[in-house]
Each structure stands twice: as structure tokens, then as C-alpha cells.
Scaffold this motif. Structure first.
Motif, PDB file in Angstrom:
ATOM      1  N   TYR A  50       0.831  -1.201   0.000  1.00 18.25           N
ATOM      2  CA  TYR A  50       0.000   0.000   0.000  1.00 18.25           C
ATOM      3  C   TYR A  50       0.868   1.255   0.000  1.00 18.25           C
ATOM      4  N   LEU A  51       1.918   1.252   0.805  1.00 19.97           N
ATOM      5  CA  LEU A  51       2.822   2.398   0.836  1.00 19.97           C
ATOM      6  C   LEU A  51       3.515   2.583  -0.511  1.00 19.97           C
ATOM      7  N   LYS A  52       3.895   1.478  -1.134  1.00 19.61           N
ATOM      8  CA  LYS A  52       4.558   1.545  -2.434  1.00 19.61           C
ATOM      9  C   LYS A  52       3.621   2.127  -3.491  1.00 19.61           C
ATOM     10  N   MET A  53       2.374   1.678  -3.506  1.00 20.30           N
ATOM     11  CA  MET A  53       1.405   2.202  -4.473  1.00 20.30           C
ATOM     12  C   MET A  53       1.164   3.693  -4.242  1.00 20.30           C
ATOM     13  N   THR A  94      12.488  17.527   2.557  1.00 15.53           N
ATOM     14  CA  THR A  94      12.980  16.145   2.532  1.00 15.53           C
ATOM     15  C   THR A  94      11.856  15.129   2.741  1.00 15.53           C
ATOM     16  N   TYR A  95      10.737  15.587   3.273  1.00 21.34           N
ATOM     17  CA  TYR A  95       9.643  14.673   3.604  1.00 21.34           C
ATOM     18  C   TYR A  95       9.050  14.010   2.360  1.00 21.34           C
ATOM     19  N   ILE A  96       8.888  14.764   1.296  1.00 17.79           N
ATOM     20  CA  ILE A  96       8.330  14.203   0.055  1.00 17.79           C
ATOM     21  C   ILE A  96       9.240  13.095  -0.469  1.00 17.79           C
ATOM     22  N   GLY A  97      10.532  13.329  -0.477  1.00 12.98           N
ATOM     23  CA  GLY A  97      11.481  12.302  -0.921  1.00 12.98           C
ATOM     24  C   GLY A  97      11.417  11.062  -0.054  1.00 12.98           C
ATOM     25  N   SER A 120       0.807  10.510   7.672  1.00  7.86           N
ATOM     26  CA  SER A 120      -0.489  10.570   8.345  1.00  7.86           C
ATOM     27  C   SER A 120      -1.543  11.069   7.361  1.00  7.86           C
ATOM     28  N   LEU A 121      -2.775  10.926   7.742  1.00  2.00           N
ATOM     29  CA  LEU A 121      -3.879  11.397   6.906  1.00  2.00           C
ATOM     30  C   LEU A 121      -3.786  12.904   6.687  1.00  2.00           C
ATOM     31  N   LYS A 158      -2.445  17.307   2.820  1.00  4.30           N
ATOM     32  CA  LYS A 158      -1.579  18.405   2.406  1.00  4.30           C
ATOM     33  C   LYS A 158      -0.920  18.120   1.060  1.00  4.30           C
ATOM     34  N   ILE A 159      -0.489  16.892   0.860  1.00  2.00           N
ATOM     35  CA  ILE A 159       0.127  16.514  -0.409  1.00  2.00           C
ATOM     36  C   ILE A 159      -0.890  16.630  -1.540  1.00  2.00           C
TER      37      ILE A 159
END
Length: 72
Positions: free
Chosen positions: A9-12, A40-43, A53-54, A59-60
Motif C-alpha cells: 500500500y505504501l509503495k502504491m 525532505t519529507y516528500i522524498g 499521516s492522513l 496536504k500533499i
């Protein structure tokens, strides 16, 4: 500890963020700025080093200009 299904799920999610970011011609730094997150968080999300987190997912989505459901 995360199991294999969680990692998938994280990979998708990470792949979807990267795809949408690249389609919009945004660098990780620019997306972070638009989303109000550290650069750095996006990377780290895209490299599967973070489980956002949700609130961060929302925000993304805003930074990408999409509805949150488009990230899933």
C-alpha cells in the motif's frame, strides 16, 4: 513492524505521488513548499521511508491540486 501488505500500500501510494508530481512538472522541493511540508519529507515518502499521516496526505493532495481520493 509493517507486514508485506502494508508495504505494498505504501509503495502504491508513493508511486502515485511521484507520478502526479512529475506529470505536473514539480520538483520534490516545490511540492513540499506547496503542501507546507519539509522538503525532505516528500522524498522520504517516495522512497518508502515514511508512512504519512492522513493530515500529511491531505496536504500533499492540496499541493498537487488533486482531491485526496486521487492519491489512492
Amino acid at each position: 513492524m509493517q507486514n508485506i501488505e502494508d508495504n505494498e500500500y505504501l509503495k502504491m501510494f508513493a508511486m502515485r505521488v511521484r507520478t502526479l508530481r512529475e506529470e505536473r512538472g514539480l520538483s520534490q522541493e516545490k511540492l513540499a513548499e506547496r503542501a507546507g511540508l519539509h522538503r525532505t519529507y516528500i522524498g522520504m515518502i517516495e522512497r518508502l521511508e515514511r508512512n504519512p499521516s492522513l493530515v500529511c496526505i491531505h496536504k500533499i493532495a492540496n499541493g498537487l491540486g488533486v482531491h485526496i481520493v486521487e492519491l489512492f
